[in-house]
Design a protein around this motif. Sequence first.
Motif, PDB file in Angstrom:
ATOM      1  N   THR A 273      24.562 -17.062 -48.554  1.00  0.00           N
ATOM      2  CA  THR A 273      25.973 -16.737 -48.756  1.00  0.00           C
ATOM      3  C   THR A 273      26.347 -16.822 -50.225  1.00  0.00           C
ATOM      4  OG1 THR A 273      26.473 -17.638 -46.561  1.00  0.00           O
ATOM      5  CG2 THR A 273      28.327 -17.327 -48.073  1.00  0.00           C
ATOM      6  N   TYR A 274      25.863 -17.849 -50.888  1.00  0.00           N
ATOM      7  CA  TYR A 274      26.150 -18.044 -52.319  1.00  0.00           C
ATOM      8  C   TYR A 274      25.670 -16.861 -53.148  1.00  0.00           C
ATOM      9  CZ  TYR A 274      24.966 -19.637 -57.031  1.00  0.00           C
ATOM     10  OH  TYR A 274      24.801 -19.723 -58.392  1.00  0.00           O
ATOM     11  N   LEU A 275      24.438 -16.422 -52.917  1.00  0.00           N
ATOM     12  CA  LEU A 275      23.889 -15.307 -53.695  1.00  0.00           C
ATOM     13  C   LEU A 275      24.636 -14.002 -53.405  1.00  0.00           C
ATOM     14  CD1 LEU A 275      20.057 -16.056 -53.387  1.00  0.00           C
ATOM     15  CD2 LEU A 275      21.523 -16.363 -55.404  1.00  0.00           C
ATOM     16  N   ALA A 276      24.960 -13.772 -52.139  1.00  0.00           N
ATOM     17  CA  ALA A 276      25.696 -12.562 -51.775  1.00  0.00           C
ATOM     18  C   ALA A 276      27.096 -12.576 -52.381  1.00  0.00           C
ATOM     19  CB  ALA A 276      25.775 -12.428 -50.258  1.00  0.00           C
TER      20      ALA A 276
ATOM     21  N   PRO B  93      21.071 -25.370 -45.512  1.00  0.00           N
ATOM     22  CA  PRO B  93      20.904 -24.961 -46.919  1.00  0.00           C
ATOM     23  C   PRO B  93      20.558 -23.483 -47.052  1.00  0.00           C
ATOM     24  CG  PRO B  93      19.834 -27.071 -46.536  1.00  0.00           C
ATOM     25  CD  PRO B  93      20.269 -26.568 -45.188  1.00  0.00           C
ATOM     26  N   LYS B  94      19.774 -22.961 -46.102  1.00  0.00           N
ATOM     27  CA  LYS B  94      19.383 -21.556 -46.161  1.00  0.00           C
ATOM     28  C   LYS B  94      20.595 -20.646 -46.005  1.00  0.00           C
ATOM     29  CE  LYS B  94      16.061 -18.288 -44.189  1.00  0.00           C
ATOM     30  NZ  LYS B  94      14.979 -18.107 -43.192  1.00  0.00           N
TER      31      LYS B  94
ATOM     32  N   SER C  59      33.530 -20.972 -43.881  1.00  0.00           N
ATOM     33  CA  SER C  59      33.151 -22.259 -44.465  1.00  0.00           C
ATOM     34  C   SER C  59      32.101 -22.129 -45.567  1.00  0.00           C
ATOM     35  CB  SER C  59      32.659 -23.208 -43.368  1.00  0.00           C
ATOM     36  OG  SER C  59      32.256 -24.442 -43.919  1.00  0.00           O
ATOM     37  N   PRO C  60      30.968 -21.452 -45.333  1.00  0.00           N
ATOM     38  CA  PRO C  60      30.002 -21.328 -46.432  1.00  0.00           C
ATOM     39  C   PRO C  60      30.529 -20.491 -47.597  1.00  0.00           C
ATOM     40  CG  PRO C  60      29.283 -20.049 -44.528  1.00  0.00           C
ATOM     41  CD  PRO C  60      30.415 -20.899 -44.076  1.00  0.00           C
ATOM     42  N   VAL C  61      31.406 -19.523 -47.317  1.00  0.00           N
ATOM     43  CA  VAL C  61      31.996 -18.732 -48.402  1.00  0.00           C
ATOM     44  C   VAL C  61      32.865 -19.621 -49.281  1.00  0.00           C
ATOM     45  CG1 VAL C  61      33.657 -16.901 -48.944  1.00  0.00           C
ATOM     46  CG2 VAL C  61      31.886 -16.513 -47.212  1.00  0.00           C
TER      47      VAL C  61
END
Length: 202
Positions: free
Chosen positions: A9-12, A3-4, A42-44
Amino acid sequence: MTPKVFERTYLALKREVTSGRYKPGQRLQARSLADVLNASTSPVTNAMRQLVGERVLEYTGEDGFIIPWVNEQRLRDLFRWSAWLAVASPEEIDGAGVQLQADDLTPDDDIVVATERVFLALVGQVQNAELIRQVDNANDRLRAVRTLENRLISDQRDEIAGLERLRHEGNKPALRRAVSRYCRRRLDIVPQLVGLSYQDRH
Protein backbone atom coordinates in the motif's frame (compact mmCIF):
# COMPACT_ATOMS: atom_id res chain seq x y z
CA MET A 1 -2.52 -5.44 8.84
CA THR A 2 0.55 -7.43 7.81
CA PRO A 3 3.89 -5.79 6.93
CA LYS A 4 3.47 -7.07 3.38
CA VAL A 5 0.08 -5.35 3.02
CA PHE A 6 1.46 -2.10 4.42
CA GLU A 7 4.52 -2.16 2.13
CA ARG A 8 2.41 -2.79 -0.95
CA THR A 9 0.00 0.00 0.00
CA TYR A 10 2.82 2.39 0.89
CA LEU A 11 4.59 1.93 -2.45
CA ALA A 12 1.36 2.24 -4.44
CA LEU A 13 0.37 5.38 -2.52
CA LYS A 14 3.78 6.97 -3.00
CA ARG A 15 3.58 6.38 -6.76
CA GLU A 16 0.11 7.89 -6.83
CA VAL A 17 0.80 11.07 -4.86
CA THR A 18 4.10 11.80 -6.63
CA SER A 19 2.71 11.16 -10.11
CA GLY A 20 2.05 14.83 -10.84
CA ARG A 21 -1.72 14.33 -11.03
CA TYR A 22 -2.25 16.43 -7.91
CA LYS A 23 -1.65 20.14 -7.44
CA PRO A 24 0.50 21.50 -4.60
CA GLY A 25 -1.65 22.12 -1.56
CA GLN A 26 -4.37 19.74 -2.74
CA ARG A 27 -6.13 17.99 0.11
CA LEU A 28 -6.01 14.19 0.15
CA GLN A 29 -8.70 11.93 1.57
CA ALA A 30 -7.65 8.48 2.78
CA ARG A 31 -10.98 6.97 1.75
CA SER A 32 -10.76 8.32 -1.81
CA LEU A 33 -7.17 7.15 -2.18
CA ALA A 34 -8.13 3.73 -0.80
CA ASP A 35 -10.68 3.44 -3.61
CA VAL A 36 -8.08 4.45 -6.21
CA LEU A 37 -5.57 1.93 -4.85
CA ASN A 38 -8.13 -0.79 -4.21
CA ALA A 39 -6.96 -0.93 -0.60
CA SER A 40 -8.38 -0.56 2.89
CA THR A 41 -8.47 2.84 4.54
CA SER A 42 -6.35 1.84 7.53
CA PRO A 43 -3.14 0.94 5.66
CA VAL A 44 -3.59 3.99 3.40
CA THR A 45 -3.81 6.27 6.44
CA ASN A 46 -0.73 4.67 7.99
CA ALA A 47 1.15 5.03 4.71
CA MET A 48 0.15 8.69 4.49
CA ARG A 49 1.60 9.24 7.95
CA GLN A 50 4.88 7.65 6.89
CA LEU A 51 5.02 9.83 3.79
CA VAL A 52 4.58 12.89 6.00
CA GLY A 53 7.68 11.77 7.90
CA GLU A 54 9.50 11.53 4.59
CA ARG A 55 8.25 15.00 3.57
CA VAL A 56 6.55 13.55 0.51
CA LEU A 57 3.23 14.69 2.02
CA GLU A 58 2.37 17.35 4.58
CA TYR A 59 -0.17 17.37 7.39
CA THR A 60 -1.94 20.45 8.66
CA GLY A 61 -4.46 20.63 11.46
CA GLU A 62 -6.89 22.55 9.26
CA ASP A 63 -6.70 20.63 5.97
CA GLY A 64 -5.30 17.27 7.03
CA PHE A 65 -3.03 15.50 4.53
CA ILE A 66 -2.01 17.62 1.54
CA ILE A 67 0.41 17.60 -1.37
CA PRO A 68 3.34 19.82 -0.30
CA TRP A 69 3.20 23.42 -1.43
CA VAL A 70 5.77 24.38 -4.06
CA ASN A 71 7.53 27.71 -4.10
CA GLU A 72 10.70 28.91 -5.76
CA GLN A 73 12.98 28.68 -2.72
CA ARG A 74 11.81 25.19 -1.79
CA LEU A 75 12.28 23.94 -5.34
CA ARG A 76 15.74 25.48 -5.65
CA ASP A 77 16.74 23.85 -2.37
CA LEU A 78 15.53 20.45 -3.60
CA PHE A 79 17.41 20.72 -6.90
CA ARG A 80 20.63 21.75 -5.13
CA TRP A 81 20.26 19.02 -2.52
CA SER A 82 19.69 16.36 -5.19
CA ALA A 83 22.74 17.50 -7.17
CA TRP A 84 24.92 17.57 -4.06
CA LEU A 85 23.88 14.04 -3.12
CA ALA A 86 24.64 12.79 -6.63
CA VAL A 87 28.33 13.74 -6.33
CA ALA A 88 28.71 13.39 -2.57
CA SER A 89 31.22 10.56 -2.95
CA PRO A 90 32.37 10.69 -6.59
CA GLU A 91 35.80 9.31 -5.75
CA GLU A 92 34.14 5.93 -5.19
CA ILE A 93 32.35 5.85 -8.54
CA ASP A 94 34.01 3.27 -10.76
CA GLY A 95 31.59 3.10 -13.69
CA ALA A 96 30.36 -0.43 -13.01
CA GLY A 97 27.12 -1.63 -14.53
CA VAL A 98 25.44 -1.47 -17.91
CA GLN A 99 25.61 1.95 -19.52
CA LEU A 100 22.40 3.67 -20.59
CA GLN A 101 22.66 5.13 -24.11
CA ALA A 102 20.64 8.03 -25.49
CA ASP A 103 19.34 5.72 -28.21
CA ASP A 104 18.09 3.36 -25.48
CA LEU A 105 15.52 5.99 -24.50
CA THR A 106 12.72 5.79 -27.01
CA PRO A 107 9.91 8.39 -27.13
CA ASP A 108 7.75 5.95 -25.19
CA ASP A 109 10.21 5.58 -22.32
CA ASP A 110 9.67 7.54 -19.14
CA ILE A 111 12.43 10.14 -18.87
CA VAL A 112 11.56 10.69 -15.20
CA VAL A 113 12.24 7.04 -14.42
CA ALA A 114 15.50 7.20 -16.40
CA THR A 115 16.57 10.31 -14.47
CA GLU A 116 15.88 8.65 -11.14
CA ARG A 117 17.73 5.53 -12.22
CA VAL A 118 20.83 7.50 -13.18
CA PHE A 119 20.88 9.54 -9.96
CA LEU A 120 20.57 6.35 -7.92
CA ALA A 121 23.32 4.72 -10.00
CA LEU A 122 25.63 7.65 -9.20
CA VAL A 123 25.55 6.73 -5.52
CA GLY A 124 24.63 3.05 -5.70
CA GLN A 125 28.25 1.97 -6.00
CA VAL A 126 29.24 3.84 -2.86
CA GLN A 127 27.47 1.21 -0.74
CA ASN A 128 26.29 3.82 1.73
CA ALA A 129 22.70 2.93 2.63
CA GLU A 130 22.00 6.35 4.16
CA LEU A 131 23.13 8.17 1.04
CA ILE A 132 21.07 5.90 -1.19
CA ARG A 133 17.98 6.53 0.95
CA GLN A 134 18.54 10.28 0.70
CA VAL A 135 18.78 10.14 -3.10
CA ASP A 136 15.67 7.96 -3.22
CA ASN A 137 13.83 10.53 -1.11
CA ALA A 138 15.03 13.40 -3.31
CA ASN A 139 13.75 11.50 -6.34
CA ASP A 140 10.36 11.02 -4.66
CA ARG A 141 10.03 14.69 -3.79
CA LEU A 142 11.12 15.91 -7.24
CA ARG A 143 9.10 13.39 -9.24
CA ALA A 144 6.02 15.54 -9.86
CA VAL A 145 8.15 18.51 -10.98
CA ARG A 146 10.28 16.32 -13.22
CA THR A 147 7.14 15.33 -15.14
CA LEU A 148 6.96 18.99 -16.21
CA GLU A 149 10.56 19.52 -17.27
CA ASN A 150 10.03 18.19 -20.79
CA ARG A 151 7.84 21.21 -21.50
CA LEU A 152 10.84 23.46 -20.99
CA ILE A 153 13.92 21.33 -21.72
CA SER A 154 13.93 19.59 -25.08
CA ASP A 155 17.15 17.57 -24.84
CA GLN A 156 16.57 15.70 -21.57
CA ARG A 157 17.28 12.30 -23.09
CA ASP A 158 20.70 13.33 -24.38
CA GLU A 159 21.40 15.07 -21.07
CA ILE A 160 20.60 12.02 -18.94
CA ALA A 161 22.45 9.68 -21.30
CA GLY A 162 25.45 12.03 -21.04
CA LEU A 163 25.46 11.80 -17.25
CA GLU A 164 25.28 8.03 -17.50
CA ARG A 165 28.15 7.94 -20.02
CA LEU A 166 30.40 9.95 -17.69
CA ARG A 167 29.46 7.72 -14.76
CA HIS A 168 30.25 4.63 -16.80
CA GLU A 169 33.58 6.09 -17.88
CA GLY A 170 34.47 6.99 -14.30
CA ASN A 171 35.28 10.55 -15.42
CA LYS A 172 34.82 12.17 -12.01
CA PRO A 173 35.75 15.82 -12.75
CA ALA A 174 33.59 15.86 -15.88
CA LEU A 175 30.79 14.16 -13.98
CA ARG A 176 30.85 16.85 -11.29
CA ARG A 177 30.66 19.54 -13.95
CA ALA A 178 27.83 17.78 -15.78
CA VAL A 179 25.76 17.37 -12.62
CA SER A 180 26.37 21.02 -11.78
CA ARG A 181 25.25 22.03 -15.29
CA TYR A 182 22.17 19.79 -14.96
CA CYS A 183 21.29 21.55 -11.71
CA ARG A 184 21.86 25.07 -13.10
CA ARG A 185 19.54 24.40 -16.02
CA ARG A 186 16.75 23.50 -13.58
CA LEU A 187 17.47 26.48 -11.35
CA ASP A 188 17.09 28.74 -14.39
CA ILE A 189 13.53 27.52 -15.01
CA VAL A 190 12.32 27.30 -11.41
CA PRO A 191 9.75 30.12 -11.80
CA GLN A 192 8.21 28.42 -14.84
CA LEU A 193 8.17 25.02 -13.12
CA VAL A 194 6.42 26.49 -10.08
CA GLY A 195 3.79 28.07 -12.31
CA LEU A 196 3.23 24.83 -14.22
CA SER A 197 2.85 22.91 -10.96
CA TYR A 198 -0.33 24.80 -10.15
CA GLN A 199 -1.95 24.31 -13.56
CA ASP A 200 -4.47 21.60 -14.32
CA ARG A 201 -2.91 18.49 -15.83
CA HIS A 202 -5.30 16.65 -18.11
